[in-house]
Design a protein around this motif. Structure first.
Motif, mmCIF file in Angstrom:
data_model
loop_
_atom_site.group_PDB
_atom_site.id
_atom_site.type_symbol
_atom_site.label_atom_id
_atom_site.label_comp_id
_atom_site.label_asym_id
_atom_site.label_seq_id
_atom_site.Cartn_x
_atom_site.Cartn_y
_atom_site.Cartn_z
ATOM 1 N N LYS A 183 6.835 12.261 11.124
ATOM 2 C CA LYS A 183 7.762 13.243 10.554
ATOM 3 C C LYS A 183 8.849 12.543 9.736
ATOM 4 O O LYS A 183 9.184 12.984 8.634
ATOM 5 N N GLU A 184 9.390 11.451 10.262
ATOM 6 C CA GLU A 184 10.441 10.721 9.542
ATOM 7 C C GLU A 184 9.899 10.069 8.273
ATOM 8 O O GLU A 184 10.564 10.068 7.244
ATOM 9 N N VAL A 185 8.703 9.510 8.342
ATOM 10 C CA VAL A 185 8.107 8.892 7.153
ATOM 11 C C VAL A 185 7.901 9.950 6.070
ATOM 12 O O VAL A 185 8.212 9.720 4.898
ATOM 13 N N LYS A 186 7.399 11.116 6.457
ATOM 14 C CA LYS A 186 7.213 12.194 5.485
ATOM 15 C C LYS A 186 8.550 12.599 4.869
ATOM 16 O O LYS A 186 8.647 12.828 3.666
ATOM 17 N N PHE A 187 9.588 12.678 5.685
ATOM 18 C CA PHE A 187 10.902 13.104 5.205
ATOM 19 C C PHE A 187 11.526 12.080 4.259
ATOM 20 O O PHE A 187 12.024 12.431 3.197
ATOM 21 N N PHE A 188 11.499 10.807 4.642
ATOM 22 C CA PHE A 188 12.165 9.777 3.846
ATOM 23 C C PHE A 188 11.295 9.245 2.704
ATOM 24 O O PHE A 188 11.807 8.624 1.780
ATOM 25 N N SER A 189 10.007 9.449 2.764
ATOM 26 C CA SER A 189 9.063 9.070 1.698
ATOM 27 C C SER A 189 9.274 7.656 1.153
ATOM 28 O O SER A 189 9.575 7.477 -0.021
ATOM 29 N N GLU A 230 0.841 -1.209 0.000
ATOM 30 C CA GLU A 230 0.000 0.000 0.000
ATOM 31 C C GLU A 230 0.871 1.251 0.000
ATOM 32 O O GLU A 230 1.870 1.323 0.712
ATOM 33 N N VAL A 231 0.471 2.234 -0.766
ATOM 34 C CA VAL A 231 1.125 3.544 -0.718
ATOM 35 C C VAL A 231 0.732 4.196 0.603
ATOM 36 O O VAL A 231 -0.432 4.121 1.023
ATOM 37 N N ILE A 232 1.684 4.823 1.256
ATOM 38 C CA ILE A 232 1.405 5.464 2.547
ATOM 39 C C ILE A 232 0.607 6.740 2.318
ATOM 40 O O ILE A 232 1.004 7.605 1.539
#
Length: 145
Positions: free
Chosen positions: A125-131, A109-111
């Motif tokens: 925040k980390e998930v958004k940053f590292f994508s 699944e795409v986040i």
């Protein structure tokens, strides 16, 4: 939608020991489910252990998020797409009922915003940053240190 654990990156979780992961892998081999080619301990900054294995369908990678006891499978370590290994998954659940083994469709699944809203603020925040490319890419990552 697969619910990513609230603090999946390991900031507040206990580490599942490599020896226990290795024992689970070789238990699968002893039952004839897979052949273990190699096991790989922690490589900083990864949040997972992995084993290179094979079965009737060829080689694959068994990944284990050692903070949340989540298991996933890929054809190769650098592959983005996750696969299902039902016979291995069923036996692993018998070995340790605390293991979480999502279906490949969940890991692929795409986040989205709904995933991020369920996470601790620092993890979101980390998930958004590292994508990462998908949910599995977040759960089995070298980005969260």
């Amino acid at each position: 939608m697969f619910k990513i654990p609230y603090e999946f990156a390991g900031t507040e979780a206990d580490l599942f020991e490599f020896k226990d992961f290795k024992a689970a892998c070789y238990c699968l081999q002893n039952y004839g489910t897979i052949k273990v080619i190699s096991t790989d301990p922690l490589r900083y900054p990864n949040n997972y252990y992995f084993a290179t294995c094979s079965d009737y369908d060829g080689e694959f990678i068994l990944l284990f998020n050692f903070y949340n006891k989540i298991i996933g499978y890929k054809r190769g370590l650098d592959d983005i797409e996750f696969i299902d290994k039902d016979s291995a998954s069923n036996l692993l659940k018998e070995i340790d009922q605390s293991f979480t083994i999502p279906k490949a469709s969940d890991l692929n699944e795409v986040i989205g915003k709904e995933h991020l809203s369920e996470l601790a603020a620092s993890d979101a925040k980390e998930v958004k940053f590292f994508s990462p490319a998908n949910v599995g890419g977040a759960l089995f990552s070298a980005d969260y240190d």
